[in-house]
Design a protein around this motif. Structure first.
Motif, mmCIF file in Angstrom:
data_model
loop_
_atom_site.group_PDB
_atom_site.id
_atom_site.type_symbol
_atom_site.label_atom_id
_atom_site.label_comp_id
_atom_site.label_asym_id
_atom_site.label_seq_id
_atom_site.Cartn_x
_atom_site.Cartn_y
_atom_site.Cartn_z
ATOM 1 N N MET A 42 33.074 4.468 25.187
ATOM 2 C CA MET A 42 34.419 5.164 25.590
ATOM 3 C C MET A 42 34.030 6.266 26.217
ATOM 4 N N ALA A 43 34.932 6.295 27.302
ATOM 5 C CA ALA A 43 34.620 7.473 28.428
ATOM 6 C C ALA A 43 34.993 8.760 27.590
ATOM 7 N N GLU A 44 34.034 9.715 27.940
ATOM 8 C CA GLU A 44 34.645 10.974 27.208
ATOM 9 C C GLU A 44 35.567 11.751 28.234
ATOM 10 N N LYS A 45 36.538 12.470 27.423
ATOM 11 C CA LYS A 45 37.318 13.188 28.420
ATOM 12 C C LYS A 45 36.819 14.567 28.842
ATOM 13 N N ARG A 46 36.931 14.545 29.982
ATOM 14 C CA ARG A 46 36.174 15.447 30.676
ATOM 15 C C ARG A 46 36.694 17.143 30.529
ATOM 16 N N ASP A 47 35.707 17.854 30.410
ATOM 17 C CA ASP A 47 35.858 19.293 30.381
ATOM 18 C C ASP A 47 36.981 19.839 31.399
ATOM 19 N N GLU A 48 37.819 20.999 31.083
ATOM 20 C CA GLU A 48 38.660 21.564 32.066
ATOM 21 C C GLU A 48 38.437 23.044 32.167
ATOM 22 N N LEU A 49 38.662 23.499 33.209
ATOM 23 C CA LEU A 49 38.707 25.118 33.463
ATOM 24 C C LEU A 49 39.877 25.350 34.266
ATOM 25 N N ARG A 50 40.552 26.316 33.377
ATOM 26 C CA ARG A 50 41.715 26.921 34.008
ATOM 27 C C ARG A 50 41.478 28.326 34.144
ATOM 28 N N ARG A 51 42.316 28.682 35.263
ATOM 29 C CA ARG A 51 42.196 30.064 35.465
ATOM 30 C C ARG A 51 43.536 30.871 35.517
ATOM 31 N N PHE A 52 43.727 31.875 34.933
ATOM 32 C CA PHE A 52 45.169 32.577 34.812
ATOM 33 C C PHE A 52 44.931 33.972 35.545
ATOM 34 N N VAL A 53 45.590 34.619 36.498
ATOM 35 C CA VAL A 53 45.390 35.675 37.233
ATOM 36 C C VAL A 53 46.200 36.773 36.433
ATOM 37 N N VAL A 54 45.782 37.669 35.806
ATOM 38 C CA VAL A 54 46.344 38.748 34.903
ATOM 39 C C VAL A 54 45.945 40.250 35.440
ATOM 40 N N THR A 55 47.140 40.998 35.207
ATOM 41 C CA THR A 55 46.789 42.299 35.166
ATOM 42 C C THR A 55 47.198 42.797 36.701
ATOM 43 N N PRO A 56 47.717 44.088 37.226
ATOM 44 C CA PRO A 56 47.923 44.455 38.425
ATOM 45 C C PRO A 56 46.348 44.479 39.119
ATOM 46 N N LEU A 57 45.426 44.173 38.816
ATOM 47 C CA LEU A 57 44.100 44.256 39.593
ATOM 48 C C LEU A 57 43.964 42.733 39.733
ATOM 49 N N ALA A 58 44.746 41.688 39.463
ATOM 50 C CA ALA A 58 44.403 40.407 39.548
ATOM 51 C C ALA A 58 42.941 39.916 39.138
ATOM 52 N N THR A 59 42.698 40.245 37.935
ATOM 53 C CA THR A 59 41.682 39.879 37.224
ATOM 54 C C THR A 59 41.713 38.218 36.764
ATOM 55 N N ASN A 60 40.546 37.628 36.959
ATOM 56 C CA ASN A 60 40.639 36.270 36.598
ATOM 57 C C ASN A 60 40.362 36.203 35.228
ATOM 58 N N CYS A 61 41.194 35.457 34.304
ATOM 59 C CA CYS A 61 41.070 35.164 32.948
ATOM 60 C C CYS A 61 40.578 33.774 33.127
ATOM 61 N N TYR A 62 39.475 33.057 32.225
ATOM 62 C CA TYR A 62 39.299 31.829 32.258
ATOM 63 C C TYR A 62 39.503 31.130 30.969
ATOM 64 N N ALA A 63 39.934 30.106 31.119
ATOM 65 C CA ALA A 63 39.927 29.063 29.942
ATOM 66 C C ALA A 63 39.025 27.794 30.052
ATOM 67 N N TYR A 64 38.185 27.735 29.207
ATOM 68 C CA TYR A 64 37.293 26.533 29.752
ATOM 69 C C TYR A 64 37.456 25.612 28.381
ATOM 70 N N LEU A 65 38.097 24.429 28.374
ATOM 71 C CA LEU A 65 38.275 23.501 27.584
ATOM 72 C C LEU A 65 37.464 22.443 27.618
ATOM 73 N N SER A 66 37.263 22.072 26.136
ATOM 74 C CA SER A 66 36.184 20.850 25.833
ATOM 75 C C SER A 66 36.355 20.561 24.599
ATOM 76 N N ALA A 67 36.604 19.137 24.413
ATOM 77 C CA ALA A 67 36.732 18.408 23.431
ATOM 78 C C ALA A 67 37.771 18.793 22.318
ATOM 79 N N GLY A 68 38.943 19.377 22.728
ATOM 80 C CA GLY A 68 39.964 20.086 21.900
ATOM 81 C C GLY A 68 39.558 21.452 21.539
ATOM 82 N N GLU A 69 38.448 21.940 22.032
ATOM 83 C CA GLU A 69 38.290 23.374 21.680
ATOM 84 C C GLU A 69 38.288 24.061 23.055
ATOM 85 N N CYS A 70 38.391 25.521 22.929
ATOM 86 C CA CYS A 70 38.780 26.476 24.128
ATOM 87 C C CYS A 70 37.920 27.708 24.064
ATOM 88 N N LEU A 71 37.310 28.080 24.904
ATOM 89 C CA LEU A 71 36.594 29.523 24.955
ATOM 90 C C LEU A 71 37.445 30.085 26.456
#
Ligand SMILES: [Zn+2]
Length: 211
Positions: free
Chosen positions: A1-30
């Motif tokens: 069974m092919a494993e679902k690939r991890d995903e990295l999402r980026r959200f740009v937040v704050t007036p300083l355009a800070t990169n907030c990252y979400a690393y998703l893997s197997a139903g969990e997220c950092l």
């Protein structure tokens, strides 16, 4: 069974355009560095269980959204002990005359050299990279996150983070950059706290502070 690939999402937040990252893997997220808009970031993570909210350092533009994100998800907050106090004042006026959404809560977990954060099939190992702040860390991916590193404001393409803010130190950041150059694999993509990502190979070739 092919494993679902991890995903990295980026959200740009704050007036300083800070990169907030979400690393998703197997139903969990950092989530790394939610500087603001914590509730909005939480709403955009879908079904993923947030295993941890981690900060690369304690500046307000990287932690101002931690309180709302942790409230919305129940996730624990992790930061280096040396920056925890800084983070607890994120919602107050800083030395550069800015404030962010909220003060960060006290950490549920402190990050120190060699600690490992687990999310799905990925791991992120803590490398202490002080200099921009005393408790700055780089999160170096392993497992299914091999080739990914979150460097916060320690390194930018061709440059490094400022060292003139409280707790910053030029000699210390130079030592951190030297360690990163020696220990992070060249093919690793470095996701910075602001602006575009780069690779260690590109920085080794072009960044004057890595020599
Ligand atoms: Zn910073």
């Amino acid at each position: 069974m092919a494993e679902k690939r991890d995903e990295l999402r980026r959200f740009v937040v704050t007036p300083l355009a800070t990169n907030c990252y979400a690393y998703l893997s197997a139903g969990e997220c950092l989530v790394v560095d939610p500087g603001g808009s914590g509730a909005e970031v939480a709403a955009r993570l879908g079904e993923a269980r947030v295993a941890c909210v981690a900060a690369t350092h304690g500046h307000g533009d990287h932690v101002g959204g931690v309180a709302a994100l942790c409230r919305a998800t129940g996730a624990p907050f992790a930061i280096h002990a040396a920056d925890a106090e800084l983070a607890r004042h994120a919602g107050e006026m800083s030395e550069v005359g800015r404030s962010y959404d909220d003060n960060a809560p006290a950490p549920d977990r402190t990050l120190a050299e060699g600690d490992v954060l687990r999310v799905g099939t990925a791991t992120f190992t803590v490398m202490e990279t002080p200099g921009h702040t005393p408790g700055g860390v780089t999160l170096v991916g392993g497992g299914s996150a091999e080739g990914v590193a979150f460097v916060g404001d320690t390194l930018f393409p061709g440059s490094h983070g400022r060292t003139d803010l409280k707790g910053g130190d030029e000699a210390t950041i130079m030592a951190s950059l030297a360690r990163m150059a020696a220990e992070i694999a060249p093919e690793t993509t470095l996701f910075c706290g602001h602006g575009p990502a780069t690779t260690m190979a590109r920085e080794l070739a072009t960044n004057p502070f890595l020599r």
